[in-house]
Design an enzyme around this catalytic site. Structure first.
Site, PDB file in Angstrom:
ATOM      1  N   GLY A  65      16.678 -21.913  -1.951  1.00 52.15           N
ATOM      2  CA  GLY A  65      16.264 -22.819  -3.177  1.00 52.15           C
ATOM      3  C   GLY A  65      16.022 -21.726  -4.334  1.00 52.15           C
ATOM      4  O   GLY A  65      15.903 -20.570  -4.179  1.00 52.15           O
ATOM      5  N   CYS A  66      16.121 -22.319  -5.505  1.00 47.43           N
ATOM      6  CA  CYS A  66      16.172 -21.451  -6.719  1.00 47.43           C
ATOM      7  C   CYS A  66      14.814 -20.834  -7.052  1.00 47.43           C
ATOM      8  O   CYS A  66      13.799 -21.380  -6.640  1.00 47.43           O
ATOM      9  CB  CYS A  66      16.660 -22.238  -8.085  1.00 47.43           C
ATOM     10  SG  CYS A  66      18.361 -23.015  -7.758  1.00 47.43           S
ATOM     11  N   ALA A  67      14.825 -19.995  -7.600  1.00 44.00           N
ATOM     12  CA  ALA A  67      13.626 -19.198  -8.113  1.00 44.00           C
ATOM     13  C   ALA A  67      13.495 -18.972  -9.676  1.00 44.00           C
ATOM     14  O   ALA A  67      14.432 -18.748 -10.199  1.00 44.00           O
ATOM     15  CB  ALA A  67      13.403 -17.961  -7.608  1.00 44.00           C
TER      16      ALA A  67
END
Length: 377
Positions: free
Chosen positions: A14-16
């Protein structure tokens, strides 16, 4: 009995997102933001990383800094010819980089410091200079083959590419810059391939947006924005968020509370529990701005002319934490990313669905207004 020999080869993640700012406008090095985003390395997969930095061009604060990437022969010369015809070019140079074994297949990277030219001002005499620069950006991204403007603000810049964010930071030599507001993003592409133009942040004028999640209303939002001469050309849903902030807050001068209610409004069942006056206002916003509603799970961080905004979707399907220490404000996907650079914050909270968090710049050269602050951290 079914017997599946199932092997999940997909690299799930998942993006950060992470943002750090000094509300008093004190500029600081990239060390904090790189350590914060590197703490969430497992959330990205090396297919996109980037940074936005505010206050990095104090020697030339009134010019628009166009950061442009070129990935086809002739694109740079065609872009230069277009800029010479439509802008006053105050200066230009290659964006400084250094070779990296982990950052490959880079495009040509160049930056131009410009103002709107006389021809453009005469042709669109009833528009202000920001509108004219938006026209320049849209034209290059749509019609100059192989050229992409990925940053166009004043006294700020976006640096992004394909790689892990900390590697992208070293590639762009960010240790040589000092900013009062930093945003950082580690990407896990969902519906599009990882490419240099698709990395975050996305920028237009002074806006920079980083995003964790997926905007399922992208098609509706894109068609809605075309009514106002915003054209998406970078194949990623975050682009529509950037243009919506510019349309609603800069052009239509809506306050942040109203903008947040348009982008992430309460459900109809929740509206019915509000006061009659609030019901009328929210219902009107949903009818007038239906094409601007963002559907899907998201947490976004927005850098702007007056500070930093964090916003979750109306169901809160993505994480977001925020903290404050003295004049420093921190917003990130995970509390650990904040504590890695600020072990003992004065206060710490979680974002609520559809309610913005802000860090407000109190002292900024050239600032002419303050950002609305409905939910201070």
């Amino acid at each position: 009995m079914w017997n599946y020999d199932f092997q999940d080869e997909k690299d799930t993640s998942g993006c950060a997102i992470s943002g750090i700012m000094s509300e008093t406008g004190q500029r600081f090095s990239s060390d904090l933001i790189i350590r914060s985003i590197a703490n969430m390395r497992e959330r990205s997969n090396g297919l996109g990383g980037g940074f936005a930095a505010y206050g990095i061009y104090p020697h030339n604060p009134d010019a628009y800094a166009l950061h442009v990437m070129f990935d086809q022969p002739g694109a740079q010369e065609n872009t230069r010819q277009y800029l010479k015809q439509n802008c006053e070019i105050i200066g230009d140079e290659p964006i400084p980089t250094k070779p990296s074994e982990t950052v490959r297949s880079r495009p040509l990277l160049h930056r131009y410091f410009v103002k709107a030219g006389a021809l453009l001002k005469e042709r669109y005499y009833d528009e202000d200079e920001n509108d004219l620069i938006v026209r320049v950006v849209m034209h290059i991204n749509r019609f100059v083959e192989g050229a992409f403007v990925f940053s166009s603000g004043k006294n700020m810049g976006i640096f992004k590419g394909v790689g892990y964010p900390e590697d992208i930071g070293r590639f762009f030599r960010l240790e040589e810059y000092r900013a009062y507001l930093w945003l950082a993003h580690g990407r896990f592409p969902t519906n599009t391939s990882g490419w240099w133009g698709g990395a975050h942040p996305f920028g237009l004028l002074d806006w920079a947006v980083i995003h964790n999640g997926e905007i399922s209303s992208y098609g509706i939002n894109r068609r809605y924005l075309e009514n106002f001469n915003y054209f998406c050309s970078l194949r990623t849903d975050t682009e529509v968020i950037t243009y919506l902030f510019d349309l609603l807050m800069r052009k239509q001068k809506l306050p942040l509370e109203i903008t947040a209610c348009i982008l992430a409004p309460p459900f109809w069942t929740q509206i019915g529990r509000r006061s009659r006056e609030e019901q009328k206002l929210i219902a009107a916003l949903r009818m007038v701005y239906g094409g601007a509603l963002l559907n899907g799970p998201f947490s976004i961080l927005v850098g702007g002319p007056d500070g930093m905004i964090g916003l979750n979707d109306r169901t809160k399907l993505r994480p977001m934490a925020a903290a404050r220490k003295d004049d420093m404000v921190y917003i990130a996907s995970e509390e650990a990313a904040i504590r890695s650079v600020c072990p003992a914050p004065d206060s710490l909270c979680r974002a609520e669905a559809g309610k913005p968090l802000t860090g407000t710049l109190r002292e900024k050269p050239h600032a002419n207004k303050k950002m609305a602050c409905p939910a201070r951290i």
